[in-house]
Design a protein around this motif. Structure first.
Motif, PDB file in Angstrom:
ATOM      1  N   ARG A 210      45.386  33.433  36.866  1.00 21.61           N
ATOM      2  CA  ARG A 210      43.975  33.287  37.223  1.00 21.61           C
ATOM      3  C   ARG A 210      43.093  33.540  36.002  1.00 21.61           C
ATOM      4  O   ARG A 210      43.420  34.344  35.145  1.00 21.61           O
ATOM      5  CB  ARG A 210      43.591  34.257  38.346  1.00 21.61           C
ATOM      6  N   HIS A 211      41.950  32.864  35.956  1.00 17.13           N
ATOM      7  CA  HIS A 211      41.022  33.085  34.862  1.00 17.13           C
ATOM      8  C   HIS A 211      40.352  34.443  35.056  1.00 17.13           C
ATOM      9  O   HIS A 211      39.825  34.741  36.132  1.00 17.13           O
ATOM     10  CB  HIS A 211      39.955  31.988  34.823  1.00 17.13           C
ATOM     11  N   PRO A 212      40.361  35.297  34.044  1.00 16.61           N
ATOM     12  CA  PRO A 212      39.856  36.666  34.227  1.00 16.61           C
ATOM     13  C   PRO A 212      38.377  36.744  34.567  1.00 16.61           C
ATOM     14  O   PRO A 212      37.951  37.674  35.254  1.00 16.61           O
ATOM     15  CB  PRO A 212      40.159  37.334  32.879  1.00 16.61           C
ATOM     16  N   LEU A 213      37.572  35.780  34.114  1.00 16.83           N
ATOM     17  CA  LEU A 213      36.149  35.806  34.456  1.00 16.83           C
ATOM     18  C   LEU A 213      35.932  35.432  35.912  1.00 16.83           C
ATOM     19  O   LEU A 213      35.046  35.974  36.586  1.00 16.83           O
ATOM     20  CB  LEU A 213      35.351  34.877  33.532  1.00 16.83           C
ATOM     21  N   HIS A 214      36.744  34.495  36.429  1.00 17.48           N
ATOM     22  CA  HIS A 214      36.681  34.168  37.849  1.00 17.48           C
ATOM     23  C   HIS A 214      37.097  35.370  38.694  1.00 17.48           C
ATOM     24  O   HIS A 214      36.489  35.659  39.731  1.00 17.48           O
ATOM     25  CB  HIS A 214      37.579  32.974  38.176  1.00 17.48           C
ATOM     26  N   VAL A 215      38.149  36.065  38.268  1.00 20.88           N
ATOM     27  CA  VAL A 215      38.593  37.249  39.005  1.00 20.88           C
ATOM     28  C   VAL A 215      37.493  38.305  39.015  1.00 20.88           C
ATOM     29  O   VAL A 215      37.207  38.913  40.058  1.00 20.88           O
ATOM     30  CB  VAL A 215      39.888  37.830  38.401  1.00 20.88           C
ATOM     31  N   ALA A 216      36.864  38.528  37.874  1.00 18.06           N
ATOM     32  CA  ALA A 216      35.796  39.519  37.793  1.00 18.06           C
ATOM     33  C   ALA A 216      34.664  39.187  38.756  1.00 18.06           C
ATOM     34  O   ALA A 216      34.178  40.057  39.498  1.00 18.06           O
ATOM     35  CB  ALA A 216      35.266  39.605  36.358  1.00 18.06           C
ATOM     36  N   LYS A 217      34.233  37.933  38.767  1.00 18.54           N
ATOM     37  CA  LYS A 217      33.112  37.544  39.632  1.00 18.54           C
ATOM     38  C   LYS A 217      33.488  37.641  41.107  1.00 18.54           C
ATOM     39  O   LYS A 217      32.717  38.140  41.931  1.00 18.54           O
ATOM     40  CB  LYS A 217      32.652  36.127  39.301  1.00 18.54           C
ATOM     41  N   SER A 218      34.692  37.167  41.457  1.00 16.66           N
ATOM     42  CA  SER A 218      35.131  37.206  42.851  1.00 16.66           C
ATOM     43  C   SER A 218      35.279  38.647  43.337  1.00 16.66           C
ATOM     44  O   SER A 218      34.859  38.994  44.447  1.00 16.66           O
ATOM     45  CB  SER A 218      36.462  36.467  43.009  1.00 16.66           C
ATOM     46  N   ALA A 219      35.886  39.493  42.506  1.00 13.95           N
ATOM     47  CA  ALA A 219      36.120  40.878  42.906  1.00 13.95           C
ATOM     48  C   ALA A 219      34.807  41.629  43.080  1.00 13.95           C
ATOM     49  O   ALA A 219      34.613  42.359  44.066  1.00 13.95           O
ATOM     50  CB  ALA A 219      37.000  41.580  41.871  1.00 13.95           C
TER      51      ALA A 219
END
Length: 335
Positions: free
Chosen positions: A113-122
């Motif tokens: 997973r893209h870490p920026l997408h994970v950050a925003k989703s979380a």
């Protein structure tokens, strides 16, 4: 605990509702893993109304947390579909239909997973759920997924570390750029920021890292069942390394980082049936299960994620029996 979604908070993530409901030193609580379905159920695991109904029953029954797996692709050779819906979307839906139960990911596969997408989703789920998210992360183990995303499975440990660093940077800084092998964030920022200074980060499995790394970077660890002697040693080692990770970095030498484990059960009709092995757990009656969980608490385990998919009885019977006879011994810690 409130803060602007555009600003980094100084709040302690251990004070968030999800963490407080699930973890306390010297105590043990219980969670359940989605899909809440057993071998005896006729309903489809994708029946969202049924899953929400069971989630509400688990919350009312005193379970501390509910968990969704991150399984991007259907891989029949693994024996089950796993999590049908995207975990972020699914847990947000569950959050809207519950009010107290902690919501965990078990676990987000960071290397794919893209870490920026994970950050925003979380951070979005953290805020939309009122601080109930427990962010479990892992390195993944399904070869088909790494091939599909054009990634080398053998490098997943390195990729996990890098993506974890980028994700953490995005969640804990404001308008500070970062460059890594997969990109460059410059003159931009990820919002929202978490409710507290961080989202409770639960390292899951080995993550292809040392226990010392897990202890220094996570707020807790979710591992697998072992025999008592081995698990006792593992808990002791975890506590030791948590203490070492705090030396020179935190004035509070008593910072608590919980130790959790999973456990698959096939709940027997006879409450006194002794344990007999199944994959990653056993078939057992509820009285013997209470004894087993008490033994785990006594060696320092703080939370057990129960998997009920192998059970031969309908899920409603299983959850009701656990809520009546097992959970009262290990109730959620905050309501």
């Amino acid at each position: 605990m409130t803060s602007s979604p555009y600003s980094v908070s100084d709040g302690d993530p251990r004070c968030l509702p999800g963490f407080r409901r699930t973890y306390r030193d010297g105590r043990l609580t219980l969670g359940l893993g989605f899909p809440l379905r057993t071998r005896a159920d006729e309903s489809d695991a994708a029946d969202i109304a049924d899953q929400v109904e069971m989630a509400r029953a688990a919350e009312a029954g005193g379970f501390a947390a509910l968990y969704a797996r991150d399984i991007p692709l259907r891989v029949p050779s693994f024996g089950d579909v796993g999590q049908v819906y995207d975990p972020w979307v699914f847990l947000t839906y569950v959050a809207a239909h519950t009010s107290r139960v902690a919501l965990g990911t078990a676990a987000i596969v960071l290397p794919v997973r893209h870490p920026l997408h994970v950050a925003k989703s979380a951070a979005s789920l953290d805020r939309l759920s009122g601080g109930r998210l427990l962010l479990g992360v892992a390195s993944g183990d399904r070869p088909e997924e790494f091939r599909a995303f054009d990634l080398e499975q053998g490098s997943r440990g390195e990729r996990f570390r890098e993506n974890l660093s980028v994700m953490t940077h995005a969640l804990t800084t404001e308008m500070r750029g970062i460059r890594w092998s997969g990109g460059w964030m410059h003159s931009a920022d990820v919002v929202p920021k978490p409710t507290a200074s961080a989202i409770p980060l639960i390292m899951t499995g080995s993550c292809q890292q040392s226990i010392g790394f897990l202890a220094s970077r996570g707020h807790g660890w979710m591992t697998y069942p072992r025999d008592f002697d081995a698990q006792r040693r593992t808990v002791a080692r975890w506590r030791e390394l948590v203490g070492e990770s705090l030396v020179g970095e935190n004035d509070d030498d008593e910072v608590f980082k919980p130790f959790a484990q999973s456990l698959q059960i096939d709940l027997a009709e006879d409450p006194d049936e002794s344990a007999s092995p199944i994959g990653f757990g056993f078939r057992i009656g509820h009285r013997r299960l209470v004894e087993h969980l008490g033994d785990l608490r006594d060696i320092g385990v703080n939370h057990v994620l129960l998997g009920v998919g192998a059970s031969r009885r309908p899920i409603r019977e299983v959850v009701d029996e656990l809520a009546r006879h097992v959970v009262p011994h290990f109730p959620a810690l905050a309501h």
